[in-house]
Design an enzyme around this catalytic site. Structure first.
Site, PDB file in Angstrom:
ATOM      1  N   GLY A 177      42.656  41.058  43.526  1.00  0.00           N
ATOM      2  CA  GLY A 177      43.558  40.282  44.364  1.00  0.00           C
ATOM      3  C   GLY A 177      42.840  39.095  44.959  1.00  0.00           C
ATOM      4  N   SER A 178      43.324  38.639  46.092  1.00  0.00           N
ATOM      5  CA  SER A 178      42.763  37.443  46.714  1.00  0.00           C
ATOM      6  C   SER A 178      41.395  37.720  47.317  1.00  0.00           C
ATOM      7  CB  SER A 178      43.700  36.930  47.809  1.00  0.00           C
ATOM      8  OG  SER A 178      43.668  37.802  48.935  1.00  0.00           O
ATOM      9  N   THR A 179      40.607  36.659  47.439  1.00  0.00           N
ATOM     10  CA  THR A 179      39.281  36.791  48.039  1.00  0.00           C
ATOM     11  C   THR A 179      39.384  37.230  49.499  1.00  0.00           C
ATOM     12  OG1 THR A 179      38.350  35.151  46.532  1.00  0.00           O
ATOM     13  CG2 THR A 179      37.152  35.547  48.575  1.00  0.00           C
ATOM     14  N   ALA A 180      40.382  36.713  50.209  1.00  0.00           N
ATOM     15  CA  ALA A 180      40.538  37.075  51.623  1.00  0.00           C
ATOM     16  C   ALA A 180      40.810  38.565  51.786  1.00  0.00           C
ATOM     17  CB  ALA A 180      41.667  36.259  52.250  1.00  0.00           C
ATOM     18  N   THR A 181      41.709  39.108  50.982  1.00  0.00           N
ATOM     19  CA  THR A 181      42.012  40.536  51.068  1.00  0.00           C
ATOM     20  C   THR A 181      40.842  41.363  50.558  1.00  0.00           C
ATOM     21  OG1 THR A 181      44.362  40.054  50.752  1.00  0.00           O
ATOM     22  CG2 THR A 181      43.663  42.327  50.433  1.00  0.00           C
ATOM     23  N   GLY A 182      40.192  40.890  49.500  1.00  0.00           N
ATOM     24  CA  GLY A 182      39.021  41.591  48.974  1.00  0.00           C
ATOM     25  C   GLY A 182      37.925  41.730  50.006  1.00  0.00           C
ATOM     26  N   GLU A 216      37.551  42.168  41.964  1.00  0.00           N
ATOM     27  CA  GLU A 216      37.870  41.049  41.078  1.00  0.00           C
ATOM     28  C   GLU A 216      38.820  40.163  41.855  1.00  0.00           C
ATOM     29  OE1 GLU A 216      39.869  38.766  39.231  1.00  0.00           O
ATOM     30  OE2 GLU A 216      40.530  40.118  37.637  1.00  0.00           O
ATOM     31  N   CYS A 269      44.099  34.798  37.654  1.00  0.00           N
ATOM     32  CA  CYS A 269      42.920  34.640  38.505  1.00  0.00           C
ATOM     33  C   CYS A 269      41.854  33.789  37.822  1.00  0.00           C
ATOM     34  CB  CYS A 269      42.359  36.007  38.899  1.00  0.00           C
ATOM     35  SG  CYS A 269      42.203  37.154  37.524  1.00  0.00           S
TER      36      CYS A 269
END
Length: 501
Positions: A238-243, A260, A294
């Site tokens: 998912g998104s970098t922020a959520t990761g 990822e 992505c």
């Protein structure tokens, strides 16, 4: 032709269960903006039940039912799942197209890949049996050493909406092949086919609790799953922020994660390319899956000597892409997944304009489509490296472009990003391609193409695109603990370190 979306519950311990709070989330078809069904909304209480079921599945019959069973035993289930998905391919593809807006032809290819991924990891499960007790050469004859590969335990799997069932399968198939039990939390924006995977698991008799599937919102279901003390590992796409949040939650318990995340991948076009071939790969690399990839090669770097001619050719290719309802024959670009994503993409385009960039083509809703979250394939030039469109992931059909004059400049521009998932280089000079490949700070490089992805090859990124590798033999290793076993082979001789009493 569209079909009815089945109404499902949460899948916990091999059974359909209503969420404890009984809440549901509407499913909106992005091509019509109409509600076509709903999905159950799990919360922390449901996560507790699912994790407990997964833990029981690991321990049932002292692990002999799953975790400690042979890889060959688990492979039978994976192959049965693959066969059932192949049997229902058209059904799954239609649900996918309705749920996330993916062109039907693309969705059908994804379902083929889903079945292929389960088949591949069935093979890997069987191969795992042969790798057990692999001997380690030691410098002392009085000891023997070997390695055991054992399932890491209960795993939390959080998957995205751009490849709803396929990216879930990238996690589920290797985790099950390794002998783990799992709790899957797909994106609330596209969960329908993941719930149908649960029905397939029920039909093939997968042991209860081996795979549990919870739909719901990220904060209410994904968050509690990521930080649950009885989950041994988390894999997230998912998104970098959520990761980053997932990683922080896992860090409190020193829990391993595979991430990822986002990307802003470059495609580098040198002066010796075939212009039409390069133009098609450039379009495909950014506009496949409605631009929601992505690894999308959304930063175009083209040699200054061919830039004008190449861009003219590329614009013609893009204007020829059929944008339509995903079920229409020949559709090659459908809607983005949701209203919020649609608004986000258009905001990126308007910001690029306000910062001084030029829209070469696209940039708005197609005139012939009055409903649905459609955005034309968009090419933006006159871009500086400080602009938002150059630096941030759009996740929509938007390509930004710059020129370069030398190989060194191309490398510098290509690496000018916080991300490092993928990159493409196109040139007839394969020595040059090899030099560029080595210099690119990414996890995957495509030479004279963009985006082909195979279950057998590793997938993952560098920098803020995450870490760890999915797919291939690396995928199953994600879900295995490595245990060293060392045995004293001497007979009755004492060790001799201490004086005998």
């Amino acid at each position: 032709m569209a079909i009815r979306v089945p109404s499902r519950q949460l899948f916990i311990d091999g059974e359909w269960r209503e969420p404890i709070k009984k809440n549901r989330i509407p499913i909106i078809n992005p091509s019509t903006e109409e509600i076509i069904g709903d999905i159950p909304a799990a919360t922390a209480e449901d996560v507790e039940l699912a994790v407990a079921a997964a833990r029981r599945a690991l321990k049932r019959n002292k692990g002999e039912d799953w975790a400690s069973a042979s890889g060959a035993h688990r492979a039978k289930y994976l192959r049965a799942i693959a066969a059932k998905i192949t049997e229902k391919k058209d059904y799954f593809a239609k649900l996918e197209a309705m749920d996330c807006g993916k062109p039907l032809d693309e969705a059908a290819r994804d379902i083929d890949d889903v079945a292929g991924c389960f088949e591949y990891y069935a093979d890997q499960a069987e191969a795992l049996d042969a790798k057990q007790k692999a001997p380690i050469a030691l410098p002392m004859d009085t000891f023997k050493c070997h390695v055991l590969k054992q399932p890491i335990g209960v795993v939390g799997l959080i998957s995205p909406w751009n490849y709803p069932l396929l990216m879930a399968t990238w996690k589920v198939a290797p985790a099950l092949a390794a002998g783990c039990s799992a709790v899957l939390k797909p994106s609330e924006l596209a969960s329908v086919t993941c719930l149908e995977l649960a029905e397939v698991c029920r039909e093939v008799g997968l042991p209860p609790g081996v795979l549990n599937i919870l739909t719901g919102l990220g904060p209410e279901a994904g968050g509690p799953l990521a930080c649950h003390p009885d989950v041994d590992k988390v894999a997230f796409t998912g998104s970098t922020a959520t990761g980053s949040k997932v990683m922080s939650s896992a860090a409190q318990l020193v829990k391993p994660v595979t991430l990822e995340l986002g990307g802003k991948s470059p495609i580098v076009i040198f002066e010796d390319v075939d212009l039409d071939k390069a133009a098609e790969w450039t379009a495909f690399g950014c506009f496949w899956t409605n631009g929601q990839i992505c690894s999308a090669t959304s930063r175009l770097l083209v040699h200054e000597s061919i830039a004008a001619e190449f861009l003219d050719r590329l614009v013609k290719w893009c204007k020829n892409i059929k944008i339509s309802d995903p079920f229409e024959e020949g559709c090659r670009l459908g809607p983005v997944v949701s209203k919020s994503q649609y608004e986000k993409v258009l905001k990126f385009i308007s910001t690029a304009k306000s910062e001084g960039a030029t829209i070469l083509c696209g940039g708005s809703r197609p005139e012939h489509l009055k409903k649905g979250y459609y955005v034309e394939p968009t090419i933006i030039s006159d871009v500086s490296t400080s602009m938002q469109i150059w630096r941030e992931e759009v996740f929509g059909p938007v390509l930004c472009q710059k020129t370069f004059g030398s190989e060194d400049e191309a490398i510098e521009l290509a690496n000018d990003t916080q991300y490092g998932l993928g990159a493409a280089v196109l040139s007839k000079d394969l020595d040059r391609c090899e030099r560029i490949t080595k210099a690119l700070e990414v996890g995957a490089v495509w030479v004279n193409c963009s985006q082909p992805c195979f279950t057998q090859a590793p997938w993952g990124g560098t920098k803020r695109s995450g870490f760890g590798r999915e797919l291939g033999e690396w995928g199953i290793e994600n879900y295995l603990n490595i245990k060293q076993v060392t045995r004293d082979t001497s007979t009755d001789e004492p060790w001799g370190w201490y004086k005998s009493p």
